[in-house]
Design an enzyme around this catalytic site. Structure first.
Site, PDB file in Angstrom:
ATOM      1  N   HIS A 283     -23.609   2.931 -26.064  1.00  0.00           N
ATOM      2  CA  HIS A 283     -23.424   4.297 -25.575  1.00  0.00           C
ATOM      3  C   HIS A 283     -22.879   5.170 -26.692  1.00  0.00           C
ATOM      4  O   HIS A 283     -21.706   5.085 -27.045  1.00  0.00           O
ATOM      5  CB  HIS A 283     -22.463   4.300 -24.391  1.00  0.00           C
ATOM      6  CG  HIS A 283     -22.895   3.398 -23.277  1.00  0.00           C
ATOM      7  ND1 HIS A 283     -22.665   2.043 -23.285  1.00  0.00           N
ATOM      8  CD2 HIS A 283     -23.568   3.654 -22.130  1.00  0.00           C
ATOM      9  CE1 HIS A 283     -23.169   1.507 -22.181  1.00  0.00           C
ATOM     10  NE2 HIS A 283     -23.723   2.452 -21.457  1.00  0.00           N
TER      11      HIS A 283
ATOM     12  N   HIS B  60     -26.029   9.842 -22.429  1.00  0.00           N
ATOM     13  CA  HIS B  60     -24.939   8.916 -22.115  1.00  0.00           C
ATOM     14  C   HIS B  60     -25.088   7.576 -22.833  1.00  0.00           C
ATOM     15  O   HIS B  60     -24.181   7.127 -23.529  1.00  0.00           O
ATOM     16  CB  HIS B  60     -24.874   8.702 -20.601  1.00  0.00           C
ATOM     17  CG  HIS B  60     -23.938   7.624 -20.181  1.00  0.00           C
ATOM     18  ND1 HIS B  60     -22.586   7.832 -20.050  1.00  0.00           N
ATOM     19  CD2 HIS B  60     -24.143   6.314 -19.867  1.00  0.00           C
ATOM     20  CE1 HIS B  60     -21.996   6.709 -19.676  1.00  0.00           C
ATOM     21  NE2 HIS B  60     -22.909   5.776 -19.549  1.00  0.00           N
TER      22      HIS B  60
ATOM     23  N   ARG C 205       7.396 -15.719   2.606  1.00  0.00           N
ATOM     24  CA  ARG C 205       7.714 -14.425   1.981  1.00  0.00           C
ATOM     25  C   ARG C 205       9.223 -14.268   1.824  1.00  0.00           C
ATOM     26  O   ARG C 205       9.707 -13.699   0.851  1.00  0.00           O
ATOM     27  CB  ARG C 205       7.119 -13.263   2.774  1.00  0.00           C
ATOM     28  CG  ARG C 205       7.670 -13.118   4.172  1.00  0.00           C
ATOM     29  CD  ARG C 205       7.071 -11.913   4.891  1.00  0.00           C
ATOM     30  NE  ARG C 205       7.408 -11.932   6.299  1.00  0.00           N
ATOM     31  CZ  ARG C 205       7.859 -10.892   6.984  1.00  0.00           C
ATOM     32  NH1 ARG C 205       7.990  -9.722   6.402  1.00  0.00           N
ATOM     33  NH2 ARG C 205       8.139 -10.999   8.262  1.00  0.00           N
TER      34      ARG C 205
ATOM     35  N   SER D 193       8.580  -5.830   3.930  1.00  0.00           N
ATOM     36  CA  SER D 193       7.674  -6.885   4.386  1.00  0.00           C
ATOM     37  C   SER D 193       7.342  -7.883   3.280  1.00  0.00           C
ATOM     38  O   SER D 193       7.121  -9.056   3.545  1.00  0.00           O
ATOM     39  CB  SER D 193       6.362  -6.279   4.890  1.00  0.00           C
ATOM     40  OG  SER D 193       6.599  -5.432   5.980  1.00  0.00           O
TER      41      SER D 193
ATOM     42  N   GLU E 242      -2.348   0.246  -3.993  1.00  0.00           N
ATOM     43  CA  GLU E 242      -2.505  -1.147  -4.410  1.00  0.00           C
ATOM     44  C   GLU E 242      -3.278  -1.246  -5.720  1.00  0.00           C
ATOM     45  O   GLU E 242      -2.954  -2.045  -6.598  1.00  0.00           O
ATOM     46  CB  GLU E 242      -3.230  -1.961  -3.332  1.00  0.00           C
ATOM     47  CG  GLU E 242      -2.519  -2.020  -1.983  1.00  0.00           C
ATOM     48  CD  GLU E 242      -2.830  -0.831  -1.104  1.00  0.00           C
ATOM     49  OE1 GLU E 242      -3.668   0.017  -1.500  1.00  0.00           O
ATOM     50  OE2 GLU E 242      -2.228  -0.730  -0.019  1.00  0.00           O
TER      51      GLU E 242
ATOM     52  N   PHE F 271      -5.063  -6.711   1.520  1.00  0.00           N
ATOM     53  CA  PHE F 271      -5.310  -5.534   0.702  1.00  0.00           C
ATOM     54  C   PHE F 271      -5.497  -5.873  -0.777  1.00  0.00           C
ATOM     55  O   PHE F 271      -5.627  -4.976  -1.610  1.00  0.00           O
ATOM     56  CB  PHE F 271      -4.220  -4.488   0.940  1.00  0.00           C
ATOM     57  CG  PHE F 271      -4.102  -4.111   2.385  1.00  0.00           C
ATOM     58  CD1 PHE F 271      -5.225  -4.160   3.208  1.00  0.00           C
ATOM     59  CD2 PHE F 271      -2.903  -3.740   2.952  1.00  0.00           C
ATOM     60  CE1 PHE F 271      -5.144  -3.845   4.564  1.00  0.00           C
ATOM     61  CE2 PHE F 271      -2.815  -3.423   4.302  1.00  0.00           C
ATOM     62  CZ  PHE F 271      -3.933  -3.475   5.111  1.00  0.00           C
TER      63      PHE F 271
ATOM     64  N   HIS G  20      -6.007  -6.683   9.128  1.00  0.00           N
ATOM     65  CA  HIS G  20      -4.867  -7.064   8.295  1.00  0.00           C
ATOM     66  C   HIS G  20      -4.804  -8.571   8.038  1.00  0.00           C
ATOM     67  O   HIS G  20      -3.957  -9.017   7.273  1.00  0.00           O
ATOM     68  CB  HIS G  20      -3.563  -6.610   8.956  1.00  0.00           C
ATOM     69  CG  HIS G  20      -3.326  -5.133   8.865  1.00  0.00           C
ATOM     70  ND1 HIS G  20      -4.261  -4.211   9.268  1.00  0.00           N
ATOM     71  CD2 HIS G  20      -2.265  -4.415   8.412  1.00  0.00           C
ATOM     72  CE1 HIS G  20      -3.781  -2.991   9.060  1.00  0.00           C
ATOM     73  NE2 HIS G  20      -2.580  -3.085   8.549  1.00  0.00           N
TER      74      HIS G  20
ATOM     75  N   ARG H 203       3.849 -14.526   6.803  1.00  0.00           N
ATOM     76  CA  ARG H 203       4.765 -13.660   7.552  1.00  0.00           C
ATOM     77  C   ARG H 203       5.654 -14.498   8.458  1.00  0.00           C
ATOM     78  O   ARG H 203       6.824 -14.211   8.648  1.00  0.00           O
ATOM     79  CB  ARG H 203       3.947 -12.697   8.420  1.00  0.00           C
ATOM     80  CG  ARG H 203       4.835 -11.855   9.323  1.00  0.00           C
ATOM     81  CD  ARG H 203       4.020 -10.956  10.240  1.00  0.00           C
ATOM     82  NE  ARG H 203       4.889 -10.049  10.961  1.00  0.00           N
ATOM     83  CZ  ARG H 203       4.891  -9.917  12.276  1.00  0.00           C
ATOM     84  NH1 ARG H 203       4.061 -10.596  13.028  1.00  0.00           N
ATOM     85  NH2 ARG H 203       5.717  -9.069  12.865  1.00  0.00           N
TER      86      ARG H 203
END
Lengths: 658, 658
Positions: free
Chosen positions: B27, B258, B351, B378, B405, B431, B467, B514
């Site tokens: 490029h 480009h 945790r 958490s 995140e 996540f 989740h 958890r």
């Protein structure tokens, strides 16, 4: 005594807090804070008919801040949706209830999209709003003329995907998209100023939106804001100033108000503060009645719409589009295309073959709307009949999504959920990582979307390891309800496309090469051989002395075929199985699986990716020729040699096994 | 005749286009367009010493638009870095060269971070700039006092991660971060207005930045802009207006400029237009000399810095921090902690145990800087000694990253690359999908970062399938150079943390529950049993009549142990293997693997996730108790029963196999 907006909002507050207390978990902060605004929206603006949640021309309401799910369940229940009974509210977050922790559209009628992962709702809503404009251009104001409302929280706006969504919406001038920001200045870690100082209104204006600040606890101001929003020429961002956990004596306005049951004392305090002396889950009859009337407000509008539909010359086409029915002659057209491909015998990249298949598909299926994240020429996603979709030409069927893979995947989910569109779009397979959260949500929701992912291995060559997928195919195979296709040539590409487009209950990924491939299929079959996920592409020839089985996908099929030929010279007879879709093959009965894979014969897998996922088919003692590290930058021929993905290495691996 | 900025910039242009022509790919649009600005930056502002690329107090230069890699290779070569010779430039994009298609910091000294996936560079740079401020607070102006410069393109700015990065930078008032936007109005699909209408300056201002427009082909204006940038109290965004493919007769200013080789005719035209009559790869001596002088500009500054370091009371500490050496007494402290955990015998979530381990680690390792994407409570990532890092207290060791995140993972990469920090941060495991692109880049670069990912299965309960990770553990296991840990109790959590913190050449993921877990390890060992990835946690007791092997990870170890006890009642003797890290186990010799897994005994895997990845250990005919779909919303005890992840089911599976 007249029932006020506040009375009605308090019913939401009460049901929400009672449900969260009963479940001993959940998030009541948002319902308490946004109840007033949501009540005004549903009472005076939202076009819907609670008795007909599937009415195609309803306004869409998306709770992007999905943790506040009791807001939407309260609204659905109070306005009379059958999907949410009082018992469902009592059973909030319990196994099998219609009221899961976060709103799930596949569980609860009236929920437009599954939310919870932050930012997804607003990004999905952009796709819904685009779908509305596109279908409006196709079918006219009589049939398609609605809005998309979103409630988003600070978390949604902090997620990067929201930026992709709002800049796309601003660029597309989606003035029927109205976002209500729950501007409560609080996130889980504390006040928003712990982590963010963004001027959200200025940010949205920079993206081409109009904005207005609203007092979220003043029904008149909310109404004025929403009224103003109806008349704008750009997407609308209403900054609704609220108090999270409104009414809670100790928690209101604090980070702790976000989630968790508040406990008996706080709840009693809220009852006192908002003037709600009623028992848990009890709503006084006048308020119930007022809410039911809201749920019936759209009945006549819907009837009038239905009459217009019945009288419309577009009726059949409209219904087919909304139902996602494909034209009957499509299958024949694909067969014809396959025949031409076999006869042509050309060496091309599967991304090019994908482009060729898309020419056929988009010609026959007007619901297909394509696009690319700024890689149109590389992804081969644009076809002759798909002109650019722009604010000046909504009838266009090709979206220049920009460098927004995540926003693109979410918008595709939205288009699919809206109905009337079968979206597909392109990027490089390595960048599936950017959009994975939205891809997953599509898989969870069973959205009919197709992800074209080109440049699917080290075969892309010089761009190097940042662009070379080695683990992405595997990473998509592990996702429930996702079909990952890796076709080997033009015919397989067409067949995989046929399966993907016909699939109604989930997403598909097309992993396609940059580099040209020798045709694998030399003879035409009407039958779609890819439908079973894997098949014997090239028998060993000498069945009685068959020594091993080569299983390959995509660009490695030609390597397996070359290895087969080499081995044959040494009188080692192996079959080659092409396995374009592991998930479909896994669905076949054990007999077909064993037959195809040659029973207990030793097996060698060949794929320019990681081994994980292959052991199921080749066994832990099976051979595998692929990648066990990231790639490198070089012409692709050099790379295949460097990483040992060659016919020689495959042949040697076979010899080592037998 | 004096050598001008333009002459020097033209050397970049020439080398870049010659290299791309020779490689037949690459490029050149960006190097042609940004050569003038980059030349001013390197000549007059950037603090560096080409002979000492590792000088800790150098300014950092990040080419976020990594496809324009020839810009950085030209700069490194011309200023005299040993890492890029003229031959390397000739071998651009060839196997084994120091000049891969996109800049790779692990290949080429002087490249600060690997870029190419768009937006990653700017987001990584934010972490570098934070690291600088933190280390400045720790060691003072004498030792740490530098800036971070970024060249970003439109693609970088369209990516959502850029929004997370710039809002974090704005919030943190990172005034030593200076972004040069290559404002060329072009992307691959065409003019930028095909896909975007964002007012970028307004957007950055909304995020707390100061902005200024600069003529990218006027060295004086560029210099004025960069001079102004030095004095700001907020991060600086310079909109550098350039012409992409500057000088190319036909392509300049178009989407086609480009990438890809321009071809002989265009290249000849550029030579003509910029006044560069020299042969390919030839740079006239005066220009070469001028560039070499630039590379030596920082020599004295570096020497003075070195003298300050030698005289500093912080010398030892500073060097240890930069080298990433851990204190010698850490290992003992962890052993002590493990002992206390075993003696306590408490039932806690991993945790929480992670939080407890972090109390020890952060106490002993001042380089550890933690954080969370708005889930501090958490994720249990905040410890007593890690106060918030803020613009008012840069010495703080805890970053409230906000709901970002992706930006968080990229910033951690940046901190790690900068040196002096061992970053860790937390979010929910589901996540990981949001930050995967940055996680991957960390794995590719071998960055020493630790991702704390809590709520690692359906065990999180009511929040439901959005989740609940079911495929995320697998999706991270497929990533090369990533260690995924899923410890079963407090002792294993401490051991896994010890391995992760000690790991110098790549990232680790801690998948943590958890829900509370019964302790798996009842007896203390000084030895770190997790180090081999898997070990026999509970032998069958009756080795001669051992019937099967249970292999479990994390929260499912207690289920396997319960199944073992149940089976023992029926005289079926099985061992339980805990497998906290598949990748480490895969590195052991075959003997250890076979011994641990009981040779050919039938095996059952137990993990509340998908099966893919397990077949290698249990074989295709092995039993597996886990998930094959997304989860659901309910209290977690109900979910484990609903999905059949129970001791009874494990026991039945064993009986079915033997």
């Amino acid at each position: 005594m007249a029932v006020t907006n506040r009375d009605m909002a308090n019913a939401i507050r009460a049901l929400s807090m009672d449900a969260v207390e009963a479940a001993k978990s959940g998030h009541v902060g948002l319902p308490l804070g946004m109840a007033d605004a949501a009540t005004v929206l549903f009472r005076k603006f939202l076009k819907f008919d609670a008795s007909n949640p599937d009415w195609p021309d309803r306004d869409r309401f998306v709770l992007s801040a999905g943790h506040g799910s009791m807001l939407i369940y309260s609204l659905l229940h109070l306005t009379g949706y059958k999907s949410v009974s009082r018992d469902d509210i009592r059973n909030f977050r319990q196994l099998g209830s219609n009221t899961p922790g976060h709103p799930e559209n596949f569980v609860t009628k009236g929920v437009e999209t599954t939310t919870g992962p932050l930012g997804q709702g607003i990004a999905t809503a952009v796709g819904m709003a685009m779908a509305e404009r596109h279908l409006n251009a196709r079918f006219g104001d009589d049939l398609v003329d609605h809005k998309t409302y979103v409630i988003a929280g600070d978390g949604c706006l902090m997620e990067g995907v929201s930026q992709e969504a709002i800049t796309l919406a601003g660029h597309m001038k989606l003035n029927r998209l109205i976002v209500l920001w729950d501007d409560n200045s609080v996130t889980i870690d504390g006040n928003i100023d712990v982590a963010d100082s963004t001027d959200q209104c200025a940010r949205f204006e920079a993206a081409g939106w109009v904005t207005r600040k609203v007092d979220g606890h003043d029904p008149k101001d909310i109404e004025a804001g929403l009224k103003w929003a109806q008349k704008q020429k750009q997407p609308v961002f209403l900054a609704i100033k609220t108090i999270i956990g409104y009414g809670a004596p100790k928690l209101a306005g604090t980070g702790k108000a976000h989630g968790g049951p508040y406990g008996a004392e706080e709840v009693a305090g809220i009852r006192e503060n908002i003037g709600w002396p009623h028992e848990p889950f009890e709503v006084p009859a006048p308020i119930e009645k007022a809410w039911k009337k809201v749920g019936e407000r759209g009945k006549d509008t819907r009837k009038a719409w239905k009459e217009r539909l019945m009288a419309s010359p577009h009726k059949g086409e409209f219904n087919a589009a909304i139902a996602g029915r494909l034209p009957k002659n499509l299958s024949k057209a694909i067969i014809k295309h396959k025949k031409a491909v076999v006869e042509g015998g050309e060496k091309k990249a599967t991304r090019q073959w994908s482009g060729a298949a898309l020419e056929v598909l988009t010609h026959y299926v007007p619901e297909m709307v394509g696009g690319s994240a700024d890689l149109t020429g590389s992804n081969n996603t644009k076809t002759a009949v798909t002109g650019p979709m722009t604010p000046k030409d909504w009838a266009g069927r090709y979206v220049h999504y920009g460098v927004r893979e995540h926003g693109m995947a979410a918008a595709m989910n939205g288009m699919s959920l809206h109905g009337g569109i079968i979206p597909y779009s392109g990027t490089f397979l390595a960048f599936a990582d950017y959009s994975r959260a939205a891809i997953r949500l599509g898989a969870l929701m069973g959205a009919r979307v197709i992800h074209v992912m080109t440049h699917d291995s080290i075969g892309l060559g010089e761009d190097g390891p940042t662009h070379q997928p080695v683990e992405q195919v595997a990473s998509l195979r592990v996702m429930p309800n996702m079909l990952v296709f890796r076709p080997a040539d033009g015919v397989e590409t067409a067949e995989c496309w046929e399966i993907a487009v016909n699939r109604e209950n989930g997403p598909s990924t097309m992993a396609l090469t940059r580099q040209g491939l020798t045709p694998a299929r030399k003879e035409h079959t009407d039958e779609n051989l890819c439908e079973k996920g894997a098949y014997v592409l090239s028998p060993s020839g000498v069945k009685s002395r068959e020594a091993a089985v080569l299983i390959a996908t995509g660009s490695e099929v030609e390597i397996a075929l070359a290895a087969q030929a080499e081995l044959a010279k040494e009188k080692i007879h192996v079959r080659v199985v092409s396995m374009p879709c592991m998930e479909l093959f896994a669905q076949q009965d054990e007999k077909y699986q064993r037959e195809t894979l040659g029973g207990d014969l030793p097996k060698v897998g060949v794929e320019a990716g990681v081994r994980i996922g292959w052991d199921r088919w080749i066994g832990p003692k099976g051979g595998f020729v692929g990648m066990d590290s990231f790639g490198a930058s070089a012409p692709y021929g050099d790379l295949y040699k460097h990483f040992g993905i060659t016919a020689e290495h495959v042949a040697d691996t076979v010899k080592g096994l037998i």
